[in-house]
Write an enzyme that holds these catalytic residues in place. Structure first.
Site, PDB file in Angstrom:
ATOM      1  N   ILE A 138       0.817  -1.218   0.000  1.00 22.49           N
ATOM      2  CA  ILE A 138       0.000   0.000   0.000  1.00 22.49           C
ATOM      3  C   ILE A 138       0.856   1.276   0.000  1.00 22.49           C
ATOM      4  O   ILE A 138       0.416   2.322  -0.480  1.00 22.49           O
ATOM      5  CB  ILE A 138      -0.996  -0.030   1.181  1.00 22.49           C
ATOM      6  CG1 ILE A 138      -2.186   0.903   0.923  1.00 22.49           C
ATOM      7  CG2 ILE A 138      -0.319   0.296   2.498  1.00 22.49           C
ATOM      8  CD1 ILE A 138      -3.358   0.683   1.864  1.00 22.49           C
ATOM      9  N   ASN A 177      -2.950   2.198  15.700  1.00 22.03           N
ATOM     10  CA  ASN A 177      -3.454   1.934  17.056  1.00 22.03           C
ATOM     11  C   ASN A 177      -3.857   3.273  17.663  1.00 22.03           C
ATOM     12  O   ASN A 177      -3.618   4.323  17.061  1.00 22.03           O
ATOM     13  CB  ASN A 177      -2.400   1.216  17.915  1.00 22.03           C
ATOM     14  CG  ASN A 177      -1.120   2.014  18.027  1.00 22.03           C
ATOM     15  OD1 ASN A 177      -1.118   3.137  18.532  1.00 22.03           O
ATOM     16  ND2 ASN A 177      -0.030   1.459  17.528  1.00 22.03           N
ATOM     17  N   ASP A 234       1.269  -0.229   9.569  1.00 13.99           N
ATOM     18  CA  ASP A 234       1.552   1.042  10.254  1.00 13.99           C
ATOM     19  C   ASP A 234       3.058   1.352  10.204  1.00 13.99           C
ATOM     20  O   ASP A 234       3.484   2.451   9.810  1.00 13.99           O
ATOM     21  CB  ASP A 234       1.061   0.904  11.713  1.00 13.99           C
ATOM     22  CG  ASP A 234       1.006   2.209  12.477  1.00 13.99           C
ATOM     23  OD1 ASP A 234       1.258   3.274  11.875  1.00 13.99           O
ATOM     24  OD2 ASP A 234       0.698   2.163  13.684  1.00 13.99           O
ATOM     25  N   SER A 238      -7.277  -4.594  10.847  1.00 10.33           N
ATOM     26  CA  SER A 238      -7.470  -5.525  11.988  1.00 10.33           C
ATOM     27  C   SER A 238      -7.117  -6.982  11.724  1.00 10.33           C
ATOM     28  O   SER A 238      -7.185  -7.800  12.641  1.00 10.33           O
ATOM     29  CB  SER A 238      -8.909  -5.478  12.542  1.00 10.33           C
ATOM     30  OG  SER A 238      -9.124  -4.330  13.325  1.00 10.33           O
ATOM     31  N   VAL A 263      -1.984  -8.138  13.356  1.00 14.98           N
ATOM     32  CA  VAL A 263      -1.755  -8.173  14.805  1.00 14.98           C
ATOM     33  C   VAL A 263      -3.073  -8.214  15.596  1.00 14.98           C
ATOM     34  O   VAL A 263      -3.144  -8.878  16.635  1.00 14.98           O
ATOM     35  CB  VAL A 263      -0.955  -6.916  15.235  1.00 14.98           C
ATOM     36  CG1 VAL A 263      -0.744  -6.878  16.739  1.00 14.98           C
ATOM     37  CG2 VAL A 263       0.388  -6.880  14.526  1.00 14.98           C
TER      38      VAL A 263
HETATM   39  N1  AR6 Z   1       0.633  -3.099   2.308  1.00 11.90           N
HETATM   40  C1  AR6 Z   1      -0.593  -3.663   2.366  1.00 11.90           C
HETATM   41  N2  AR6 Z   1      -0.982  -4.475   3.360  1.00 11.90           N
HETATM   42  C2  AR6 Z   1      -0.095  -4.744   4.339  1.00 11.90           C
HETATM   43  C3  AR6 Z   1       1.202  -4.196   4.359  1.00 11.90           C
HETATM   44  C4  AR6 Z   1       1.557  -3.333   3.279  1.00 11.90           C
HETATM   45  N3  AR6 Z   1       2.772  -2.763   3.197  1.00 11.90           N
HETATM   46  N4  AR6 Z   1       1.839  -4.652   5.467  1.00 11.90           N
HETATM   47  C5  AR6 Z   1       0.969  -5.456   6.107  1.00 11.90           C
HETATM   48  N5  AR6 Z   1      -0.191  -5.520   5.434  1.00 11.90           N
HETATM   49  P1  AR6 Z   1      -1.589  -5.108  10.696  1.00 11.90           P
HETATM   50  P2  AR6 Z   1      -3.931  -4.583  12.431  1.00 11.90           P
HETATM   51  C6  AR6 Z   1      -1.440  -6.252   5.781  1.00 11.90           C
HETATM   52  O1  AR6 Z   1      -1.026  -6.054  11.705  1.00 11.90           O
HETATM   53  O2  AR6 Z   1      -4.270  -6.029  12.465  1.00 11.90           O
HETATM   54  C7  AR6 Z   1       0.318  -2.212  14.224  1.00 11.90           C
HETATM   55  O3  AR6 Z   1       1.397  -2.461  15.073  1.00 11.90           O
HETATM   56  C8  AR6 Z   1      -1.296  -7.465   6.660  1.00 11.90           C
HETATM   57  O4  AR6 Z   1      -1.014  -8.613   5.889  1.00 11.90           O
HETATM   58  O5  AR6 Z   1      -0.665  -4.148  10.057  1.00 11.90           O
HETATM   59  O6  AR6 Z   1      -5.031  -3.595  12.191  1.00 11.90           O
HETATM   60  C9  AR6 Z   1      -0.490  -0.994  14.649  1.00 11.90           C
HETATM   61  O7  AR6 Z   1       0.315   0.006  15.226  1.00 11.90           O
HETATM   62  C10 AR6 Z   1      -2.689  -7.556   7.297  1.00 11.90           C
HETATM   63  O8  AR6 Z   1      -3.564  -8.293   6.463  1.00 11.90           O
HETATM   64  O9  AR6 Z   1      -2.802  -4.218  11.339  1.00 11.90           O
HETATM   65  C11 AR6 Z   1      -1.447  -1.570  15.626  1.00 11.90           C
HETATM   66  O10 AR6 Z   1      -0.892  -1.655  16.915  1.00 11.90           O
HETATM   67  C12 AR6 Z   1      -3.164  -6.110   7.321  1.00 11.90           C
HETATM   68  O11 AR6 Z   1      -2.224  -5.368   6.560  1.00 11.90           O
HETATM   69  C13 AR6 Z   1      -1.741  -2.939  15.085  1.00 11.90           C
HETATM   70  O12 AR6 Z   1      -0.599  -3.302  14.309  1.00 11.90           O
HETATM   71  C14 AR6 Z   1      -3.286  -5.495   8.697  1.00 11.90           C
HETATM   72  O13 AR6 Z   1      -2.300  -5.996   9.573  1.00 11.90           O
HETATM   73  C15 AR6 Z   1      -2.942  -2.949  14.171  1.00 11.90           C
HETATM   74  O14 AR6 Z   1      -3.234  -4.269  13.798  1.00 11.90           O
END
Ligand code: AR6
Length: 169
Positions: free
Chosen positions: A10, A23, A33, A116, A119
């Site tokens: 993204i 978060n 993030d 969501s 993590v």
């Molecule tokens: N581009 C697109 N999608 C991605 C990318 C990217 N570069 N990197 C990861 N994903 P997550 P959450 C996908 O854990 O569950 C953070 O520490 C990944 O495969 O990033 O909402 C925040 O600070 C997954 O399907 O977000 C919060 O503390 C999706 O993005 C917490 O994680 C979301 O995974 C939020 O957790």
């Protein structure tokens, strides 16, 4: 049709806004993030410090700094606790409030990660249904080019199936 699913990183997208799955502190983290903050540079964190955090389901907007995207819309999805603690509603709010903020800022294109589902542990199929439903509902009333960004082939297939099935309704 202005709802599309694509696979990719993204942080590389040249759109009016990418959405960050943040978060409540809005001060960075791992996952998408972390990737967004790394690609945008330190100025993003500086602006985020002025925002005083964000409640779950709400959204706040900043500039995109070094990203190709003009803006970042930071939203906070719910942590999955089994689904009986308002998670579906909160996840829907995260999508709806991000879209609303895009519209209020006269943006024409927006890209969402699967909020969501990393993590925060939200089951992917359930989360994808909410994402597609929230976007299709919005598009009944407003114009916007919306991208759902998958990070794996299986995530992409899931989105494409849902978009196809739910658009027919
Ligand atoms: N581009 C697109 N999608 C991605 C990318 C990217 N570069 N990197 C990861 N994903 P997550 P959450 C996908 O854990 O569950 C953070 O520490 C990944 O495969 O990033 O909402 C925040 O600070 C997954 O399907 O977000 C919060 O503390 C999706 O993005 C917490 O994680 C979301 O995974 C939020 O957790």
């Amino acid at each position: 049709m202005s709802l599309k699913a694509i696979k990719g990183d993204i942080t590389k997208l040249n759109v009016d806004a990418i959405v960050n799955a943040a978060n409540r502190t809005l001060l960075g983290g791992g996952g998408v993030d972390g990737a967004i903050h790394r690609a945008a540079g330190k100025e993003l964190l500086k602006e985020c410090r002025t925002l005083a955090g964000c409640e779950t389901g709400q959204a706040k907007i900043t500039k995109g700094y070094k990203l190709p995207a003009k803006h970042v819309i930071h939203t906070v999805g719910p942590v999955w606790h089994g689904g009986e603690q308002g998670e579906p509603e909160l996840l829907k709010n995260a999508y709806q409030n991000s879209l609303k903020l895009a519209r209020e800022n006269q943006l024409a294109s927006i890209a969402f990660p699967a909020i969501s589902t990393g993590v925060y542990g939200y089951p992917k199929e359930k989360a994808a249904q909410i994402a597609v439903e929230a976007c299709l509902d919005f598009l009944k009333e407003y114009e916007m080019a919306i991208l759902l960004v998958a990070f794996s082939d299986s995530d992409l297939n899931r989105y494409q199936q849902l978009i196809e099935n739910m658009s027919e309704k």
